[in-house]
Design a protein around this motif. Structure first.
Motif, PDB file in Angstrom:
ATOM      1  N   ASN A  25       0.924  -1.242   0.115  1.00 11.92           N
ATOM      2  CA  ASN A  25      -0.054   0.070  -0.052  1.00 11.92           C
ATOM      3  C   ASN A  25       0.740   1.279   0.219  1.00 11.92           C
ATOM      4  O   ASN A  25       0.207   2.563   0.072  1.00 11.92           O
ATOM      5  N   ARG A  26       2.283   1.129   0.255  1.00 14.93           N
ATOM      6  CA  ARG A  26       3.027   2.281   0.183  1.00 14.93           C
ATOM      7  C   ARG A  26       4.509   2.081   0.032  1.00 14.93           C
ATOM      8  O   ARG A  26       4.787   0.712  -0.310  1.00 14.93           O
ATOM      9  N   TYR A  73      16.112  -4.331  13.826  1.00 13.79           N
ATOM     10  CA  TYR A  73      16.226  -4.364  12.292  1.00 13.79           C
ATOM     11  C   TYR A  73      17.494  -5.151  11.684  1.00 13.79           C
ATOM     12  O   TYR A  73      17.298  -6.085  10.947  1.00 13.79           O
ATOM     13  N   THR A  75      11.531   6.494   0.874  1.00 15.94           N
ATOM     14  CA  THR A  75      10.114   6.026   1.445  1.00 15.94           C
ATOM     15  C   THR A  75       9.993   6.524   2.776  1.00 15.94           C
ATOM     16  O   THR A  75      11.007   6.969   3.486  1.00 15.94           O
TER      17      THR A  75
HETATM   18  P1  NDP Z   1       7.754   1.486   4.107  1.00 13.57           P
HETATM   19  O1  NDP Z   1       7.789   1.809   5.757  1.00 13.57           O
HETATM   20  O2  NDP Z   1       7.568   2.426   3.268  1.00 13.57           O
HETATM   21  O3  NDP Z   1       6.598   0.587   3.940  1.00 13.57           O
HETATM   22  C1  NDP Z   1       6.419  -0.834   4.600  1.00 13.57           C
HETATM   23  C2  NDP Z   1       5.180  -1.588   4.347  1.00 13.57           C
HETATM   24  O4  NDP Z   1       5.212  -2.704   4.820  1.00 13.57           O
HETATM   25  C3  NDP Z   1       3.850  -0.870   4.149  1.00 13.57           C
HETATM   26  O5  NDP Z   1       3.132  -1.127   3.304  1.00 13.57           O
HETATM   27  C4  NDP Z   1       3.407  -1.582   5.664  1.00 13.57           C
HETATM   28  O6  NDP Z   1       1.852  -1.185   5.621  1.00 13.57           O
HETATM   29  C5  NDP Z   1       4.061  -2.687   5.522  1.00 13.57           C
HETATM   30  N1  NDP Z   1       3.997  -3.338   6.707  1.00 13.57           N
HETATM   31  C6  NDP Z   1       4.493  -3.316   7.893  1.00 13.57           C
HETATM   32  N2  NDP Z   1       4.284  -4.075   8.837  1.00 13.57           N
HETATM   33  C7  NDP Z   1       3.326  -5.161   8.355  1.00 13.57           C
HETATM   34  C8  NDP Z   1       2.571  -6.297   8.896  1.00 13.57           C
HETATM   35  N3  NDP Z   1       2.582  -6.296  10.200  1.00 13.57           N
HETATM   36  N4  NDP Z   1       1.752  -6.836   8.084  1.00 13.57           N
HETATM   37  C9  NDP Z   1       1.507  -6.374   6.671  1.00 13.57           C
HETATM   38  N5  NDP Z   1       2.223  -5.344   6.403  1.00 13.57           N
HETATM   39  C10 NDP Z   1       3.066  -4.596   7.005  1.00 13.57           C
HETATM   40  O7  NDP Z   1       9.061   0.604   3.913  1.00 13.57           O
HETATM   41  P2  NDP Z   1       9.852   0.489   2.526  1.00 13.57           P
HETATM   42  O8  NDP Z   1       8.681   0.316   1.366  1.00 13.57           O
HETATM   43  O9  NDP Z   1      11.016   1.448   2.501  1.00 13.57           O
HETATM   44  O10 NDP Z   1      10.368  -1.042   2.748  1.00 13.57           O
HETATM   45  C11 NDP Z   1       9.894  -2.084   2.086  1.00 13.57           C
HETATM   46  C12 NDP Z   1      10.785  -3.091   2.460  1.00 13.57           C
HETATM   47  O11 NDP Z   1      12.317  -2.814   1.831  1.00 13.57           O
HETATM   48  C13 NDP Z   1      10.994  -3.463   3.835  1.00 13.57           C
HETATM   49  O12 NDP Z   1      11.138  -4.881   3.877  1.00 13.57           O
HETATM   50  C14 NDP Z   1      12.476  -2.920   4.224  1.00 13.57           C
HETATM   51  O13 NDP Z   1      12.901  -3.478   5.259  1.00 13.57           O
HETATM   52  C15 NDP Z   1      13.246  -2.937   3.090  1.00 13.57           C
HETATM   53  N6  NDP Z   1      14.209  -1.964   2.753  1.00 13.57           N
HETATM   54  C16 NDP Z   1      13.975  -0.687   2.598  1.00 13.57           C
HETATM   55  C17 NDP Z   1      14.970   0.253   2.519  1.00 13.57           C
HETATM   56  C18 NDP Z   1      14.877   1.570   2.249  1.00 13.57           C
HETATM   57  O14 NDP Z   1      15.737   2.587   2.453  1.00 13.57           O
HETATM   58  N7  NDP Z   1      13.645   2.356   2.110  1.00 13.57           N
HETATM   59  C19 NDP Z   1      16.461  -0.080   2.493  1.00 13.57           C
HETATM   60  C20 NDP Z   1      16.594  -1.573   2.960  1.00 13.57           C
HETATM   61  C21 NDP Z   1      15.421  -2.493   2.762  1.00 13.57           C
HETATM   62  P3  NDP Z   1       1.253  -0.236   6.725  1.00 13.57           P
HETATM   63  O15 NDP Z   1       0.918   0.864   5.694  1.00 13.57           O
HETATM   64  O16 NDP Z   1       0.005  -0.890   7.235  1.00 13.57           O
HETATM   65  O17 NDP Z   1       2.075  -0.003   7.854  1.00 13.57           O
END
Ligand code: NDP
Length: 259
Positions: free
Chosen positions: A15-16, A178, A213
């Motif tokens: 969703n984001r 993390y 993000t």
């Molecule tokens: P965001 O925080 O922007 O988005 C996280 C997403 O995960 C949201 O859709 C959130 O939903 C969902 N989420 C969190 N907890 C749960 C749960 N318990 N069940 C279902 N959905 C859940 O993160 P990013 O898009 O930046 O990150 C995506 C992935 O990439 C992650 O695994 C992150 O660790 C990894 N990553 C990101 C980096 C970065 O720089 N951004 C760097 C390295 C890795 P909701 O809106 O409901 O909270």
């Protein structure tokens, strides 16, 4: 990317952030998947609005409820996806949902250690278990030899923060829970690669870069990568992966990272 034909994909946490962009870029392909399953915690809520807007323009997009820390929710999602796919399997599972909680070595708590592990490690384990029959079905039904992301694959969204040899951005934040969770997710990926290779399923851990993000912007420093560039990179790497990459840890540019 143009010759990359994936019939069905599922992205968690869609969703984001990175998950939403993966969904968008797959839908915008000249040969989009027949089915794109975008999962989020609350499909009826405001946080799913961008997905709902996309679904109104793309009939091949299905929004499915999935809470990664709730085994019943994961099972219900798998049942729902199976109903849509009818007799065909799921080609590409992207375990993207994840959380980070700010902490230092001194301030880290048992509660956050457990919650982050449950979300970032146990979640991908349970999601992969629940969708395994559909991934197997896709692999069995594919005429392609070897392993590939268009046949059947599990992509675990990891992080270089979890690399022990190349510990990324320690000075920007300890984020102990993390880092430990992503190191464990890398091990889960390796285990999946050993366990599922004989089923024709490829498993890979992908570091998307440091991306702009909500999560990537949670430090005072500006993340260098736009979500668009990161996801374009990932979508260019996925079609290049084969049996030789099974169980590897790569970044959005396809570079192999040290564990
Ligand atoms: P965001 O925080 O922007 O988005 C996280 C997403 O995960 C949201 O859709 C959130 O939903 C969902 N989420 C969190 N907890 C749960 C749960 N318990 N069940 C279902 N959905 C859940 O993160 P990013 O898009 O930046 O990150 C995506 C992935 O990439 C992650 O695994 C992150 O660790 C990894 N990553 C990101 C980096 C970065 O720089 N951004 C760097 C390295 C890795 P909701 O809106 O409901 O909270």
């Amino acid at each position: 990317m143009a010759g990359f034909n994936v019939r069905s994909i599922l992205v968690t946490g869609a969703n984001r952030g990175i998950g939403l962009e993966v969904v968008k870029q797959f839908l915008e392909k000249s040969n989009p998947p027949e089915w794109v399953f975008a999962t989020c915690r609350d499909p009826e809520g405001e946080r799913a609005q961008q997905l709902k807007n996309l679904a109104s323009r793309h009939p091949n997009l299905e929004i499915v409820a999935l809470e990664a820390t709730d085994p019943a929710s994961i099972k219900a999602a798998a049942t729902r996806v199976e109903e849509h796919l009818k007799s065909s399997g799921l080609n590409l599972l992207i375990n993207n949902a994840g959380i980070v909680t700010p902490s230092t070595l001194e301030s880290e708590t048992p509660e956050d250690m457990s919650l982050v592990y449950a979300t970032n490690v146990t979640g991908p384990l349970l999601v992969s278990q629940a969708f395994l029959p559909l991934l197997r079905k896709a692999a069995q039904g594919s005429p392609q030899p070897g392993l590939s992301c268009s046949k059947a694959a599990i992509v675990n969204m990891s992080s270089e923060c979890g690399s022990i040899a190349n510990l990324f951005a320690w000075e920007l934040g300890h984020a102990v829970s993390y880092r430990c969770s992503k190191a464990a997710l890398n091990m889960l990926t390796k285990c999946q690669s050993l366990g599922y290779e004989r089923d024709g399923i490829l498993s890979i851990a992908v570091h998307p870069g440091w991306v702009q993000t909500d999560m990537g912007s949670s430090t005072p420093h500006q993340a260098p990568l736009t979500v668009d560039v990161s996801v374009q990179g990932i979508l260019n790497v996925l079609p290049t992966l084969s049996k030789k990459d099974n169980g590897a840890f790569v970044n959005w540019e396809g570079k192999v990272l040290p564990w």
